[in-house]
Enzyme design. Structure first.
Site, PDB file in Angstrom:
ATOM      1  N   ALA A   9       0.827  -1.210   0.000  1.00 53.51           N
ATOM      2  CA  ALA A   9       0.000   0.000   0.000  1.00 53.51           C
ATOM      3  C   ALA A   9       0.861   1.260   0.000  1.00 53.51           C
ATOM      4  CB  ALA A   9      -0.919   0.012   1.221  1.00 53.51           C
TER       5      ALA A   9
ATOM      6  N   TYR B  35       6.999  11.504  -1.016  1.00 57.39           N
ATOM      7  CA  TYR B  35       6.700  10.074  -1.219  1.00 57.39           C
ATOM      8  C   TYR B  35       7.963   9.250  -0.994  1.00 57.39           C
ATOM      9  CZ  TYR B  35       6.402   5.832  -4.147  1.00 57.39           C
ATOM     10  OH  TYR B  35       6.477   4.538  -4.630  1.00 57.39           O
TER      11      TYR B  35
HETATM   12  N1  NAD Z   1       4.636   1.144  -9.653  1.00 61.15           N
HETATM   13  C1  NAD Z   1       5.925   1.295  -9.569  1.00 61.15           C
HETATM   14  O1  NAD Z   1       6.603   1.589 -10.563  1.00 61.15           O
HETATM   15  C2  NAD Z   1       6.638   1.102  -8.253  1.00 61.15           C
HETATM   16  C3  NAD Z   1       8.032   1.248  -8.231  1.00 61.15           C
HETATM   17  C4  NAD Z   1       8.695   1.071  -7.020  1.00 61.15           C
HETATM   18  C5  NAD Z   1       7.992   0.734  -5.880  1.00 61.15           C
HETATM   19  N2  NAD Z   1       6.647   0.614  -5.940  1.00 61.15           N
HETATM   20  C6  NAD Z   1       5.949   0.268  -4.701  1.00 61.15           C
HETATM   21  O2  NAD Z   1       5.142  -0.869  -4.927  1.00 61.15           O
HETATM   22  C7  NAD Z   1       3.955  -0.784  -4.122  1.00 61.15           C
HETATM   23  C8  NAD Z   1       2.732  -0.889  -5.006  1.00 61.15           C
HETATM   24  O3  NAD Z   1       2.746   0.198  -5.935  1.00 61.15           O
HETATM   25  P1  NAD Z   1       1.653   0.328  -7.072  1.00 61.15           P
HETATM   26  O4  NAD Z   1       2.314   0.905  -8.250  1.00 61.15           O
HETATM   27  O5  NAD Z   1       0.914  -0.941  -7.204  1.00 61.15           O
HETATM   28  O6  NAD Z   1       0.720   1.455  -6.439  1.00 61.15           O
HETATM   29  P2  NAD Z   1      -0.878   1.619  -6.534  1.00 61.15           P
HETATM   30  O7  NAD Z   1      -1.156   3.035  -6.203  1.00 61.15           O
HETATM   31  O8  NAD Z   1      -1.397   1.068  -7.804  1.00 61.15           O
HETATM   32  O9  NAD Z   1      -1.363   0.676  -5.349  1.00 61.15           O
HETATM   33  C9  NAD Z   1      -1.288   1.072  -4.007  1.00 61.15           C
HETATM   34  C10 NAD Z   1      -2.589   0.638  -3.353  1.00 61.15           C
HETATM   35  O10 NAD Z   1      -2.534   1.021  -1.972  1.00 61.15           O
HETATM   36  C11 NAD Z   1      -3.839   1.433  -1.597  1.00 61.15           C
HETATM   37  N3  NAD Z   1      -3.728   2.258  -0.399  1.00 61.15           N
HETATM   38  C12 NAD Z   1      -3.257   3.526  -0.276  1.00 61.15           C
HETATM   39  N4  NAD Z   1      -3.324   3.931   1.006  1.00 61.15           N
HETATM   40  C13 NAD Z   1      -3.826   2.890   1.705  1.00 61.15           C
HETATM   41  C14 NAD Z   1      -4.131   2.682   3.070  1.00 61.15           C
HETATM   42  N5  NAD Z   1      -3.908   3.653   3.991  1.00 61.15           N
HETATM   43  N6  NAD Z   1      -4.656   1.496   3.454  1.00 61.15           N
HETATM   44  C15 NAD Z   1      -4.899   0.522   2.548  1.00 61.15           C
HETATM   45  N7  NAD Z   1      -4.625   0.662   1.239  1.00 61.15           N
HETATM   46  C16 NAD Z   1      -4.099   1.822   0.828  1.00 61.15           C
HETATM   47  C17 NAD Z   1      -4.362   2.180  -2.818  1.00 61.15           C
HETATM   48  O11 NAD Z   1      -5.766   2.287  -2.826  1.00 61.15           O
HETATM   49  C18 NAD Z   1      -3.839   1.299  -3.946  1.00 61.15           C
HETATM   50  O12 NAD Z   1      -4.755   0.311  -4.298  1.00 61.15           O
HETATM   51  C19 NAD Z   1       4.058   0.538  -3.372  1.00 61.15           C
HETATM   52  O13 NAD Z   1       4.615   0.306  -2.111  1.00 61.15           O
HETATM   53  C20 NAD Z   1       5.013   1.364  -4.224  1.00 61.15           C
HETATM   54  O14 NAD Z   1       5.683   2.336  -3.468  1.00 61.15           O
HETATM   55  C21 NAD Z   1       5.952   0.793  -7.096  1.00 61.15           C
END
Ligand code: NAD
Length: 322
Positions: free
Chosen positions: A86, A152
């Site tokens: 999340a 972030y």
């Molecule tokens: N997408 C990328 O390129 C990328 C790169 C590096 C790291 N990440 C990490 O991977 C993880 C997933 O990223 P993503 O791209 O799938 O993001 P995303 O925004 O698609 O998914 C994050 C989810 O967390 C939920 N969320 C937010 N706050 C919340 C809370 N307080 N309680 C419960 N749920 C909550 C959102 O509704 C969303 O569904 C994250 O930790 C992100 O930092 C992503």
């Protein structure tokens, strides 16, 4: 060696982009229960439509920051493993910097407190390459200094420090994975928090033009989401990953200009691009050194960028109305 098979597993942010693919991957691998906790800030029901059909999938529309809520879910569902996915997307830093920072720290805090008192056994925590800031050398290994350029990323780096210190002081069962830029189906394409690949595909499909910020020569290391899911599961299954931070990337960086050219070529778009000023505090270059993932997880991404971007754009082409 632990296995996800027959385990009760909780995924925070499980209705988001990577989290929903992880839920699917865990169900495929035979988890006895996959519990998704998502407050639907950016999560979508359609991301988990396949998982919802599965008898071993349970959904809670809840906030992973809340200790009491998480404790009661974990106890009721007899959770053994938590994958912390999340977050609120990076661009939120420009609208609500305090929450963009705090959400990462508060969720990690809650999960650590629950791990400390033995409510569940293992935490696989997700960091981000953004914690490093712009590459001071390339490729970037896990010893690269962290110098976050957005709230972030600062929240990610702070959560990593907290999680790592809890491993060191209490010997808790924790691994930290640090993905670089993910791409694939289901990534957010709408509004100011959209990711570049789906946002560009949507603009072109809907008759608009691609948009580039700054000179477009900033680079990112793209990894296909299903490869990331494999690595996340390996991070749980390999005991050697405990107490480590592990980069997940392809080891190749691509400029945003080159990425946009490939998307234009796919859609046979020959028009203009919209140019906007560089975003303040945009990271300039990111490229992963993946040696630790190879050595500890035996992980090598399987999907080439050429195949991954084609599969991804095929999916968006069918998803967005023209
Ligand atoms: N997408 C990328 O390129 C990328 C790169 C590096 C790291 N990440 C990490 O991977 C993880 C997933 O990223 P993503 O791209 O799938 O993001 P995303 O925004 O698609 O998914 C994050 C989810 O967390 C939920 N969320 C937010 N706050 C919340 C809370 N307080 N309680 C419960 N749920 C909550 C959102 O509704 C969303 O569904 C994250 O930790 C992100 O930092 C992503």
């Amino acid at each position: 060696m632990p296995s996800v098979k027959n385990k009760n597993i909780l995924v925070t942010g499980g209705a988001g982009f990577i989290g929903s693919h992880l839920c699917d991957g865990l169900l495929e691998k035979g988890a006895s229960k996959v519990v998704c906790v998502d407050n639907f800030f950016l999560g979508k029901m359609e991301n988990i439509s396949e998982a919802l059909e599965h008898e071993n999938f349970v959904l809670y529309k809840d906030d992973a920051r809340h200790f009491g809520v998480m404790q009661s879910i974990m106890e009721k569902e007899e959770i053994e493993v938590v994958f912390n996915m999340a977050t609120i997307a990076l661009n939120y830093s420009f609208f609500n910097p305090f929450d963009a920072y705090m959400v990462n720290v508060e969720i990690a805090n809650t999960l650590l407190e629950l791990l400390k008192v033995g409510v569940y056994k293992t935490l696989i925590h997700t960091s981000s390459s953004e914690a490093y800031g712009t590459a001071q050398y390339s490729p970037m290994d896990e010893n690269h200094p962290t110098d976050p350029t957005t709230p972030y990323a600062a929240g990610k780096a702070a959560a990593d420090l907290m999680v790592h210190s809890f491993y060191k002081v209490l010997g808790l069962d924790i691994s930290i994975v640090r993905p670089f830029n993910n791409y694939g189906p289901r990534q957010n394409s709408e509004g100011s928090l959209a990711a570049i690949i789906p946002a560009t595909a949507r603009r072109i499909k809907e008759g608009g033009m691609p948009m580039v910020e700054g000179d477009g020569e900033q680079t990112r290391d793209f990894i296909f989401v299903k490869d990331t899911v494999k690595a996340l599961i390996l991070a749980y299954e390999k005991d050697e990953s405990r107490g480590k931070i592990i980069n997940l990337g392809s080891g190749k960086d691509i400029s945003i200009n080159s990425l946009l050219r490939q998307i234009c070529e796919y859609f046979d778009y020959k028009g203009e691009w919209e140019h906007r000023p560089a975003r303040t505090s945009d990271v300039r270059n990111l490229c992963a050194d993946s040696k630790r993932a190879r050595e500890i997880l035996s992980f090598i991404p399987e999907v080439s960028f050429e195949d991954g971007i084609r599969m991804t754009l095929d999916w968006y082409k069918n998803t967005f109305k023209g």
